[in-house]
Design a protein around this motif. Structure first.
Motif, PDB file in Angstrom:
ATOM      1  N   ASN A 171      -1.826 -10.568 -11.283  1.00 18.60           N
ATOM      2  CA  ASN A 171      -2.750 -10.544 -11.686  1.00 18.60           C
ATOM      3  C   ASN A 171      -3.382  -9.053 -11.169  1.00 18.60           C
ATOM      4  N   ALA A 172      -4.440  -8.619 -11.515  1.00 18.33           N
ATOM      5  CA  ALA A 172      -4.828  -7.205 -11.447  1.00 18.33           C
ATOM      6  C   ALA A 172      -5.283  -6.828  -9.928  1.00 18.33           C
ATOM      7  N   GLU A 173      -5.321  -7.552  -8.925  1.00 20.26           N
ATOM      8  CA  GLU A 173      -5.318  -7.195  -7.678  1.00 20.26           C
ATOM      9  C   GLU A 173      -4.041  -6.982  -7.057  1.00 20.26           C
ATOM     10  N   ALA A 174      -2.922  -7.836  -7.362  1.00 23.21           N
ATOM     11  CA  ALA A 174      -1.357  -7.445  -7.326  1.00 23.21           C
ATOM     12  C   ALA A 174      -0.997  -5.887  -7.701  1.00 23.21           C
ATOM     13  N   ILE A 175      -1.441  -5.655  -9.032  1.00 23.78           N
ATOM     14  CA  ILE A 175      -1.129  -4.501  -9.488  1.00 23.78           C
ATOM     15  C   ILE A 175      -1.841  -3.240  -8.834  1.00 23.78           C
ATOM     16  N   SER A 176      -2.757  -3.371  -8.199  1.00 28.57           N
ATOM     17  CA  SER A 176      -3.375  -2.525  -7.520  1.00 28.57           C
ATOM     18  C   SER A 176      -2.767  -2.328  -6.031  1.00 28.57           C
ATOM     19  N   ILE A 177      -2.348  -3.181  -5.559  1.00 25.94           N
ATOM     20  CA  ILE A 177      -1.617  -3.337  -4.383  1.00 25.94           C
ATOM     21  C   ILE A 177      -0.129  -2.515  -4.664  1.00 25.94           C
ATOM     22  N   MET A 178       0.457  -2.820  -5.610  1.00 24.13           N
ATOM     23  CA  MET A 178       1.673  -2.118  -6.092  1.00 24.13           C
ATOM     24  C   MET A 178       1.454  -0.470  -6.252  1.00 24.13           C
ATOM     25  N   GLY A 179       0.021  -0.279  -6.928  1.00 23.16           N
ATOM     26  CA  GLY A 179      -0.203   1.132  -7.198  1.00 23.16           C
ATOM     27  C   GLY A 179      -0.483   1.756  -5.772  1.00 23.16           C
ATOM     28  N   ALA A 180      -1.002   1.176  -4.921  1.00 27.19           N
ATOM     29  CA  ALA A 180      -1.419   1.870  -3.611  1.00 27.19           C
ATOM     30  C   ALA A 180      -0.001   2.173  -2.886  1.00 27.19           C
ATOM     31  N   LEU A 181       0.806   1.279  -2.864  1.00 31.46           N
ATOM     32  CA  LEU A 181       2.088   1.655  -2.189  1.00 31.46           C
ATOM     33  C   LEU A 181       2.934   2.692  -2.893  1.00 31.46           C
ATOM     34  N   SER A 182       2.811   2.517  -3.967  1.00 26.45           N
ATOM     35  CA  SER A 182       3.369   4.021  -4.936  1.00 26.45           C
ATOM     36  C   SER A 182       2.769   5.090  -4.340  1.00 26.45           C
ATOM     37  N   GLY A 183       1.320   5.254  -4.423  1.00 26.48           N
ATOM     38  CA  GLY A 183       0.705   6.539  -4.006  1.00 26.48           C
ATOM     39  C   GLY A 183       1.250   6.959  -2.638  1.00 26.48           C
ATOM     40  N   ILE A 184       1.183   6.011  -1.862  1.00 30.57           N
ATOM     41  CA  ILE A 184       1.604   6.538  -0.212  1.00 30.57           C
ATOM     42  C   ILE A 184       2.911   6.968  -0.259  1.00 30.57           C
ATOM     43  N   ALA A 185       3.964   6.434  -0.890  1.00 32.23           N
ATOM     44  CA  ALA A 185       5.371   7.025  -0.771  1.00 32.23           C
ATOM     45  C   ALA A 185       5.050   8.572  -1.646  1.00 32.23           C
ATOM     46  N   GLY A 186       4.545   8.380  -2.780  1.00 30.18           N
ATOM     47  CA  GLY A 186       4.588   9.762  -3.635  1.00 30.18           C
ATOM     48  C   GLY A 186       3.961  10.905  -2.995  1.00 30.18           C
ATOM     49  N   PHE A 187       2.950  10.756  -2.252  1.00 30.04           N
ATOM     50  CA  PHE A 187       2.054  11.758  -1.447  1.00 30.04           C
ATOM     51  C   PHE A 187       2.889  12.176  -0.292  1.00 30.04           C
ATOM     52  N   ILE A 188       3.734  11.505   0.205  1.00 26.08           N
ATOM     53  CA  ILE A 188       4.420  11.691   1.527  1.00 26.08           C
ATOM     54  C   ILE A 188       5.559  12.527   1.054  1.00 26.08           C
ATOM     55  N   VAL A 189       6.363  12.374   0.019  1.00 25.49           N
ATOM     56  CA  VAL A 189       7.398  13.287  -0.630  1.00 25.49           C
ATOM     57  C   VAL A 189       6.768  14.414  -1.092  1.00 25.49           C
TER      58      VAL A 189
ATOM     59  N   CYS B  70      -4.499   6.273   0.561  1.00 27.82           N
ATOM     60  CA  CYS B  70      -3.821   5.102  -0.290  1.00 27.82           C
ATOM     61  C   CYS B  70      -3.602   4.060   0.440  1.00 27.82           C
ATOM     62  N   LEU B  71      -3.282   4.314   1.932  1.00 27.75           N
ATOM     63  CA  LEU B  71      -3.159   3.290   2.703  1.00 27.75           C
ATOM     64  C   LEU B  71      -4.471   2.265   2.899  1.00 27.75           C
ATOM     65  N   ILE B  72      -5.615   3.062   2.963  1.00 27.73           N
ATOM     66  CA  ILE B  72      -6.879   2.183   3.054  1.00 27.73           C
ATOM     67  C   ILE B  72      -6.850   1.220   1.655  1.00 27.73           C
ATOM     68  N   SER B  73      -6.814   1.835   0.501  1.00 26.09           N
ATOM     69  CA  SER B  73      -6.685   1.358  -0.536  1.00 26.09           C
ATOM     70  C   SER B  73      -5.798   0.092  -0.722  1.00 26.09           C
ATOM     71  N   PHE B  74      -4.608   0.096  -0.167  1.00 21.48           N
ATOM     72  CA  PHE B  74      -3.707  -0.902   0.058  1.00 21.48           C
ATOM     73  C   PHE B  74      -4.261  -2.132   0.831  1.00 21.48           C
ATOM     74  N   VAL B  75      -4.896  -1.723   1.803  1.00 16.25           N
ATOM     75  CA  VAL B  75      -5.396  -2.881   2.735  1.00 16.25           C
ATOM     76  C   VAL B  75      -6.498  -3.489   1.927  1.00 16.25           C
ATOM     77  N   LEU B  76      -7.314  -2.707   1.218  1.00 18.12           N
ATOM     78  CA  LEU B  76      -8.503  -3.469   0.695  1.00 18.12           C
ATOM     79  C   LEU B  76      -8.190  -4.194  -0.510  1.00 18.12           C
ATOM     80  N   SER B  77      -6.979  -3.748  -1.180  1.00 20.25           N
ATOM     81  CA  SER B  77      -6.393  -4.465  -2.351  1.00 20.25           C
ATOM     82  C   SER B  77      -5.781  -5.926  -1.871  1.00 20.25           C
TER      83      SER B  77
ATOM     84  N   LEU C 262     -11.628   5.739  -3.950  1.00 20.30           N
ATOM     85  CA  LEU C 262     -10.331   6.102  -3.229  1.00 20.30           C
ATOM     86  C   LEU C 262      -9.324   6.896  -4.160  1.00 20.30           C
ATOM     87  N   GLY C 263      -9.241   5.900  -5.101  1.00 21.62           N
ATOM     88  CA  GLY C 263      -8.267   6.196  -6.280  1.00 21.62           C
ATOM     89  C   GLY C 263      -8.474   7.452  -7.087  1.00 21.62           C
ATOM     90  N   CYS C 264     -10.074   7.614  -7.385  1.00 19.92           N
ATOM     91  CA  CYS C 264     -10.372   8.929  -8.116  1.00 19.92           C
ATOM     92  C   CYS C 264     -10.369  10.030  -7.324  1.00 19.92           C
TER      93      CYS C 264
END
Length: 469
Positions: free
Chosen positions: A325-343, A428-435, A270-272
């Motif tokens: 940890n790495a999982e928390a970093i991925s969660i933060m990145g997914a939230l950032s992606g959701i907001a960025g794409f909407i704007v 990105c929302l799907i990525s957030f849930v999986l993370s 999803l990220g790629c």
């Protein structure tokens, strides 16, 4: 390995992706320029103008611009199919082959192959050949694995020379930074060279840089992790290579961590898709009204984008790993992606468009963190197979993303061309849930298994006490 020449892997990756940045930025801007001249030969323009944005106030020119956007989006679908299908097969095979023959030799395949592709493209540009003939070198580009094959070899090389701990995650993040900076500088250089000399010379420049990379690869020391098998090639071996690249997601051998591999590869894909697959649609979006970016401004936009999303954010991973940890970093990145794409999708001015990059600075964080998590779970002799499968998945979904995003853009350009970015926000929302699942499943399992472990420990202690008596 102690040789300092092993650090050449960073410059090799940078130079290769730098040439990718030049070539890709040139090609995606060349398509609308070529089709604009082909469809409307009486319209003249300079390379500093956007082909789809020549006269925003003229209704006829605006309509012509939308026609060009539609045709470019359709051609990008054909291009994605020509490169993507052979590229998927190539990357599935090449990763496991690198476990057999070594990373250094395999680095030559995409480097020399893409050198030939770029030289062929420059010749087609020089003689102004019909755009459909550009699909021929694209097919060959797919069979050498495109840029994805070199990235997977680089990642496997980094895994070979680093320990299986946080240093590997950081090493992978550094390579991601090299990738981001290569694309940034390549895109900037392409914009200025296009404006000064036209579309052919950036492609020639990219070819010359590929020759430099061949020299660097010769200087790179080989790794010791290599399967020395001398078995002859046959169909069974090819099938085995394909199985090795995919075994992590279905094999009983990885039963205990198979769920983690499958979640990680989905987040990675999803990220790629969002990070790389959006390029063609995004360029069409920013060279159209109300933005009307020139090639130079497109270069600066992508420079800002990659500096934030693949430069600064990758370097900050080292800081983030201290606190989470790495999982928390991925969660933060997914939230950032959701907001960025909407704007980005609702942006009505250049200022808001650039602001969306700041908001979405962390959308790429899921890619290196998933690579790190999966690499830690994988034996050293299977790192090439792992990264080969990841590269094939990345290739498939990147070109699938380009195909889908192109189709969405083509279908929505007449009423809301920001629709495609809303779709990306949904991914990105799907990525957030999986993370989140990656983070909480191990904790739930630990809570569930705690009573059984306590009972087992109690029995062991009672046995020891009775033995002492």
């Amino acid at each position: 390995m102690t040789s300092r020449r092993r650090f050449l892997i960073g410059p090799i990756c940078f130079v290769h992706v730098f040439t990718f940045g030049i070539y890709n930025s040139t090609i995606v801007l060349f398509y609308p320029e070529y089709l604009g001249k082909f469809l409307f030969p009486n319209t003249t323009s300079e390379t500093s103008d956007s082909s789809v944005c020549k006269s925003e106030g003229n209704s006829t020119e605006t309509e012509n611009g939308k026609i060009i956007q539609t045709e470019v989006a359709r051609f990008s679908i054909y291009a994605s199919l020509c490169v993507g299908i052979p590229c998927i097969i190539a990357n599935l095979l090449l990763g496991s082959i690198s476990d057999r023959y070594g990373r250094k030799k395999m680095l030559m395949i995409p480097t020399i192959g893409l050198l030939l592709v770029e030289m062929s493209t420059a010749i087609l540009m020089y003689f102004e050949i019909n755009l459909n003939y550009f699909l021929i070198p694209m097919i060959f580009q797919g069979f050498v694995g495109d840029t994805f094959s070199l990235v997977q070899f680089v990642m496997s090389y980094v895994s070979d020379i680093t320990e299986n701990n946080r240093s590997r995650t950081f090493g992978i993040a550094i390579i991601e930074c090299c990738i981001g900076m290569g694309v940034v500088i390549g895109g900037l250089v392409a914009g200025y060279v296009i404006e000064a000399f036209g579309y052919m010379w950036p492609v020639v420049m990219s070819s010359l840089c590929k020759i430099l990379n061949i020299i660097l690869i010769f200087c790179l020391p080989p790794t010791n992790i290599q399967n020395k098998s001398t078995d002859s090639w046959n169909l069974k071996m090819v099938v085995d290579f394909l199985k090795q690249s995919l075994q992590f997601y279905y094999s009983k051998k990885y039963r205990g961590v198979r769920w983690k591999y499958n979640i990680c590869i989905t987040v990675y894909i999803l990220g790629c898709v969002c990070l790389i697959g959006r390029n063609a649609a995004e360029v069409l979006y920013i060279i159209s009204p109300p933005f009307c970016f020139s090639p130079v401004l497109v270069g600066w936009y992508h420079a800002a984008q990659h500096t934030l999303q693949q430069g600064i954010s990758m370097l900050l991973i080292r800081v983030f790993l201290v606190f989470m940890n790495a999982e928390a970093i991925s969660i933060m990145g997914a939230l950032s992606g959701i907001a960025g794409f909407i704007v980005q999708g609702v942006a009505g001015s250049t200022t808001i468009l650039f602001l969306s990059l700041v908001i979405g600075f962390g959308m790429a964080l899921g890619i290196p963190t998933m690579r790190g998590i999966m690499s830690k779970e994988t034996p050293s002799e299977s790192q090439g197979a792992l990264f080969g499968g990841m590269a094939a998945a990345q290739t498939a979904c990147t070109y699938f993303g380009s195909l889908v995003f192109g189709a969405i853009y083509e279908g929505t350009v007449y009423f809301f061309n920001g629709t495609v970015f809303m779709f990306m926000a949904g991914l990105c929302l799907i990525s957030f849930v999986l993370s989140v699942c990656l983070l909480i499943i191990p904790k739930c399992s630990a809570i569930r298994d705690a009573p059984a472990m306590e009972e087992k420990d109690g029995k062991m202690n009672a046995y020891k006490l009775e033995a002492q008596k």
